[in-house]
Design a protein around this motif. Structure first.
Motif, mmCIF file in Angstrom:
data_model
loop_
_atom_site.group_PDB
_atom_site.id
_atom_site.type_symbol
_atom_site.label_atom_id
_atom_site.label_comp_id
_atom_site.label_asym_id
_atom_site.label_seq_id
_atom_site.Cartn_x
_atom_site.Cartn_y
_atom_site.Cartn_z
ATOM 1 N N ARG A 20 -0.122 -3.427 -6.061
ATOM 2 C CA ARG A 20 0.855 -2.682 -7.009
ATOM 3 C C ARG A 20 0.153 -1.101 -7.130
ATOM 4 O O ARG A 20 0.778 -0.178 -7.115
ATOM 5 N N PHE A 21 -1.306 -1.145 -7.345
ATOM 6 C CA PHE A 21 -1.669 -0.065 -7.696
ATOM 7 C C PHE A 21 -2.772 0.427 -6.860
ATOM 8 O O PHE A 21 -3.404 1.513 -6.940
ATOM 9 N N ILE A 22 -2.991 0.092 -5.612
ATOM 10 C CA ILE A 22 -3.838 0.442 -4.628
ATOM 11 C C ILE A 22 -3.735 1.884 -4.460
ATOM 12 O O ILE A 22 -4.890 2.878 -4.075
ATOM 13 N N ASP A 23 -2.615 2.507 -4.308
ATOM 14 C CA ASP A 23 -2.420 4.056 -3.834
ATOM 15 C C ASP A 23 -3.161 4.777 -5.009
ATOM 16 O O ASP A 23 -3.329 6.146 -4.631
ATOM 17 N N VAL B 205 -11.334 5.192 -5.518
ATOM 18 C CA VAL B 205 -12.650 4.532 -5.080
ATOM 19 C C VAL B 205 -12.229 2.914 -5.601
ATOM 20 O O VAL B 205 -11.939 2.827 -6.889
ATOM 21 N N LEU B 206 -12.383 2.153 -4.672
ATOM 22 C CA LEU B 206 -12.116 0.765 -5.246
ATOM 23 C C LEU B 206 -13.510 -0.033 -4.668
ATOM 24 O O LEU B 206 -14.045 0.043 -3.558
ATOM 25 N N VAL B 207 -14.052 -1.024 -5.974
ATOM 26 C CA VAL B 207 -15.132 -1.930 -5.604
ATOM 27 C C VAL B 207 -14.645 -3.114 -5.749
ATOM 28 O O VAL B 207 -14.298 -3.650 -7.003
ATOM 29 N N LEU B 208 -14.801 -3.848 -4.774
ATOM 30 C CA LEU B 208 -14.289 -5.590 -4.877
ATOM 31 C C LEU B 208 -15.570 -6.309 -5.177
ATOM 32 O O LEU B 208 -16.699 -5.958 -4.434
ATOM 33 N N ASN B 209 -15.407 -7.491 -5.579
ATOM 34 C CA ASN B 209 -16.572 -8.582 -5.638
ATOM 35 C C ASN B 209 -15.983 -9.841 -5.829
ATOM 36 O O ASN B 209 -14.955 -9.961 -6.643
ATOM 37 N N THR B 210 -16.513 -11.003 -5.583
ATOM 38 C CA THR B 210 -16.156 -12.145 -5.809
ATOM 39 C C THR B 210 -17.630 -13.124 -5.381
ATOM 40 O O THR B 210 -18.571 -12.822 -4.512
ATOM 41 N N LEU C 124 -5.956 1.843 4.077
ATOM 42 C CA LEU C 124 -6.911 3.090 3.903
ATOM 43 C C LEU C 124 -6.415 4.214 4.469
ATOM 44 O O LEU C 124 -6.226 5.442 4.079
ATOM 45 N N PRO C 125 -5.773 3.909 5.930
ATOM 46 C CA PRO C 125 -5.300 5.284 6.461
ATOM 47 C C PRO C 125 -4.025 5.938 5.728
ATOM 48 O O PRO C 125 -3.907 7.138 6.063
ATOM 49 N N SER C 126 -3.440 5.214 4.848
ATOM 50 C CA SER C 126 -2.273 5.786 4.337
ATOM 51 C C SER C 126 -2.934 6.515 2.881
ATOM 52 O O SER C 126 -1.982 7.487 2.579
ATOM 53 N N PHE C 127 -3.903 6.527 2.867
ATOM 54 C CA PHE C 127 -4.383 7.433 1.572
ATOM 55 C C PHE C 127 -5.859 8.035 1.937
ATOM 56 O O PHE C 127 -6.882 7.523 1.600
ATOM 57 N N PRO C 128 -5.609 9.223 2.732
ATOM 58 C CA PRO C 128 -6.960 9.853 3.068
ATOM 59 C C PRO C 128 -7.846 10.210 1.976
ATOM 60 O O PRO C 128 -7.374 10.648 0.886
#
Length: 469
Positions: free
Chosen positions: A297-300, A304-309, A358-362
């Protein structure tokens, strides 16, 4: 004769003068390097001046780094610090009535937070180029910590603020990570906010991701009360639901630069879907091949996105949360998918999806943080495991290996535009930095050797993150 000197014509005199001038120039050219060398600083002198301008704190590189001590084997986030169900089996997560007592500690953040490094874009690019931040060593730094653990009460959960517990040793706060083959700039709150102007940084992951989020909030505010910072969780649906212990995350905005920092709890980076929304005790479909709905829903909006698991991939966690593995919308009824295989599917799926977006959001950047290590000695969390060591760097201070200590996650980002935030090996050296037995009220027999004291190791993760933004 006319136009001559002692019989020489004007043209001849001119030629003589020209010859003398050329000879003079040749003589000067032969002595110029030596002459100028005395006036121009050497390269080493220039570098020394440049480093000195950074006011680099004095480092202790003595043999004390290799000590031989024996190992003994929507309120703010801080107001809802206890009972973190991302690691609900640890005692630290059960302390639901922790008080706001404060114990000693000196706020040294003012010593470092205003130190700026003046650099051109070309210099900054040079500092980052081909830098392996995971390879390096821990060094003592008297300017640490970056903020006060007893002062950052607005953002820091009491259970993770070891300055507010019964712990009395704080050497773990004084260490800084120094990459081997590159210069990592000193963290500057003003510079960070400038780079993140009109941008959003999102942490999506488990309770270790939440620690990293709280660490960054303390770093950016200098650990000081910041009433001007706005709670904007409602913009992302991060509000406490009826009957819930806490919201699914938090989001805060710094109005001066329009910078938003948020955290969303997603321990497995998979989409969770209740099978019966009317039944509170229903099983939950864990769709391994579907990213969390929050992310979709909000990735746009996430610059900066930081993922972890990592630490929820065990039988106990899956059963206690009633998560049922699904792939392709179908449950793994026969249990053919092992937990390790399930983790690999989930990680590769979410990384593949993020990479496709990512290519959709330079200009947007995505990171996958590697596993934060546990340090239970002589048992596990429920069998008497301990992490009582208080002496830093008992097992060494340096990481020399080239590859990641988390090969599964390293392989997941290979060939993508998602960057690996590789913190496993450097954190493995810091067993003294965990919560251990200490609580605000006394000590506990059950030790927390998973979460970290703050200020502490997660601050370094954020320094490395900031250096790559």
């Amino acid at each position: 004769m006319k136009g001559g000197i002692k019989g020489l014509k004007v043209s001849q005199v001119s030629l003589i003068f020209i010859g003398l001038l050329c000879a003079t120039l040749i003589a000067l050219a032969s002595t110029k390097p030596t002459f100028l060398a005395s006036l121009i600083p050497s390269q080493s002198q220039v570098l020394q001046l440049y480093r000195g301008s950074r006011q680099t704190p004095k480092q202790d590189n003595s043999s004390s780094l290799q000590t031989g001590a024996q190992q003994v084997r929507s309120p703010s986030p801080s107001q809802i610090g206890s009972g973190d169900d991302a690691n609900a089996t640890t005692t630290a997560d059960r302390d639901t009535n922790i008080s706001n007592e404060l114990s000693g500690g000196t706020n040294k953040s003012k010593q470092a937070k205003n130190v700026l490094i003046v650099e051109s874009p070309a210099e900054r690019s040079h500092l980052k180029k081909n830098c392996n931040y995971a390879k390096g060593r821990w060094v003592f730094d008297d300017s640490r910590p970056l903020y006060s653990g007893s002062g950052c009460v607005q953002w820091l959960s009491p259970m993770w603020a070891c300055r507010r517990t019964q712990r009395t040793d704080f050497q773990y706060e004084r260490l800084r990570w120094q990459p081997k083959d590159c210069e990592m700039e000193a963290f500057s709150r003003s510079k960070f906010l400038q780079r993140m102007q009109d941008k959003t940084l999102a942490f999506v992951g488990d309770s270790l991701g939440r620690e990293q989020f709280q660490s960054l909030m303390c770093m950016v505010t200098g650990g000081e009360e910041s009433p001007e910072v706005l709670n904007v969780g409602y913009e992302y649906g991060l509000v406490k639901a009826r009957g819930a212990k806490r919201p699914d995350g938090w989001a805060y905005r710094f109005p001066n630069t329009n910078t938003t920092i948020l955290y969303y709890w997603s321990a497995t980076l998979s989409d969770l879907e209740p099978l019966n929304v009317s039944d509170p005790a229903t099983d939950v479909a864990m769709h391994l091949d579907r990213p969390p709905s929050f992310l979709r829903r909000f990735i746009d909006r996430f610059d900066v996105l930081v993922l972890n698991t990592g630490h929820h991939w065990n039988k106990g966690k899956l059963e206690s949360n009633r998560w049922v593995v699904h792939v392709g919308g179908v449950p793994d009824a026969e249990g053919k998918i092992t937990i390790e295989a399930a983790k690999n599917i989930a990680v590769r799926s979410v990384i593949g999806w993020v990479n496709s977006q990512l290519p959709s959001f330079p200009g947007h950047k995505a990171f996958l943080r590697t596993l934060s290590p546990r340090h239970f000695f002589n048992g596990d969390w429920n069998t008497g495991g301990t992490c009582d060591n208080t002496v830093p760097l008992t097992y060494g201070s340096e990481v020399v290996r080239d590859g990641s200590s988390d090969p599964v996650l390293a392989e997941a980002v290979r060939g993508t535009n998602v960057t690996l935030l590789d913190i496993t090996a450097m954190s493995q050296l810091r067993d003294e930095g965990h919560i251990s037995r200490y609580r605000v009220r006394g000590v506990s027999e059950m030790q927390d050797c998973l979460h970290w004291c703050l200020p502490g190791i997660p601050d370094t993760w954020n320094e490395i993150l900031s250096a790559q933004i």
